[in-house]
Scaffold this active site. Structure first.
Site, PDB file in Angstrom:
ATOM      1  N   HIS A  14      -5.545  72.115  38.408  1.00 29.14           N
ATOM      2  CA  HIS A  14      -5.091  72.408  37.102  1.00 29.14           C
ATOM      3  C   HIS A  14      -6.155  72.281  36.104  1.00 29.14           C
ATOM      4  CE1 HIS A  14      -2.743  70.966  33.437  1.00 29.14           C
ATOM      5  NE2 HIS A  14      -2.145  72.182  33.607  1.00 29.14           N
ATOM      6  N   HIS A  56      -6.867  76.719  26.749  1.00 28.36           N
ATOM      7  CA  HIS A  56      -5.661  76.228  26.910  1.00 28.36           C
ATOM      8  C   HIS A  56      -5.089  76.458  25.451  1.00 28.36           C
ATOM      9  CE1 HIS A  56      -2.130  73.671  26.500  1.00 28.36           C
ATOM     10  NE2 HIS A  56      -1.756  73.978  27.542  1.00 28.36           N
TER      11      HIS A  56
END
Length: 275
Positions: A14, A56
């Site tokens: 991730h 992100h």
């Protein structure tokens, strides 16, 4: 506890090996590959001058020494920022252990902003098959241009139109059903993943948006609604769970037969799975 796998669970890094190295940096993805991750996960946003970068947040404030929205900055602006030192400064404060990764200001590429193009090059040069899960971030001022640029870039690497979903080394993930629809319309064989943070009434029976075959529930859904995971599996969907970092959550995912575990700690999860 180790597990003899009854079916192969893919271990997905991730934002790279983001517990050890700064998220979305070349350092984090290089370490994830070295750690043996089966796949890498990244978020993509479009810069003001049309480049897809792995960031992100809508703004760069948290993960760099700069400020501002990614969509309002050009790639050159982002390239001037440091995306690495915050990890040393914050994440390891008060910790007994030292990270395997060490911030080296002189190694700018390792902690500079990472373009999706550079990440695709890293995957191509990995020396073994490594999948890539690309999450499109919405809403954004660029709307459908994100998917358009993504597919154009994948085409340059010969990855936009696999013979079948099973043959693809790329999958596109999003919380936005509209984003996934755009991808499917342009490239029907590219696998898509519908991410969810909560179980909505519309999808409670195990349905996914039309054409989507992979569910991406949060680990909170897995903990609180394990029967929902079972419904998704009965409906024939793959289940890719994010973000699974605790050993007890890995055990829960294994017990429910999920297909992929997305984690900040790929090496630890691989060890727990007996790999």
């Amino acid at each position: 506890m180790t597990h003899a796998r009854q079916h192969p669970i893919q271990v997905v890094a991730h934002r790279g090996a983001s517990e050890d190295a700064p998220e979305h940096t070349l350092a984090a993805y290089t370490k994830a590959i070295e750690d043996g991750a089966d796949a890498l996960e990244c978020d993509v946003r479009l810069t003001a001058d049309g480049h897809l970068v792995c960031v992100h947040d809508r703004r760069v404030n948290r993960t760099s020494n700069g400020r501002g929205a990614v969509s309002a900055l050009e790639l050159a602006d982002l390239a001037a920022l440091d995306f690495g030192s915050w990890k040393t400064r914050d994440a390891w404060k008060g910790r007994d252990e030292e990270p395997d990764w060490e911030h080296r200001p002189e190694d700018r590429e390792a902690t500079s902003v990472l373009t999706l193009e550079r990440l695709l090059e890293l995957v191509a040069d990995a020396g073994r098959p490594v999948d890539l899960a690309v999450e499109t971030k919405h809403p954004t001022r660029w709307a459908g241009q994100v998917e358009e640029r993504l597919l154009t870039l994948l085409k340059r690497f010969g990855l936009d139109a696999p013979a079948s979903p099973e043959d693809s080394r790329i999958r596109v993930m999003s919380f936005s059903a509209r984003s996934l629809h755009r991808v499917r319309a342009a490239s029907p064989t590219l696998p898509t993943v519908h991410l969810t943070q909560f179980v909505t009434p519309r999808l409670r029976d195990g349905r996914l948006p039309p054409g989507v075959r992979i569910a991406g529930p949060s680990v909170r859904i897995v903990r609180n609604h394990p029967a929902h995971i079972e419904r998704l599996k009965r409906a024939g969907h793959e289940v890719h769970v994010w973000t699974v970092n605790e050993p007890e959550d890995v055990d829960l995912c294994v017990g429910l037969g999920v297909d992929a575990i997305i984690t900040n700690r790929p090496r630890a999860v691989l060890d727990q799975l007996g790999r």
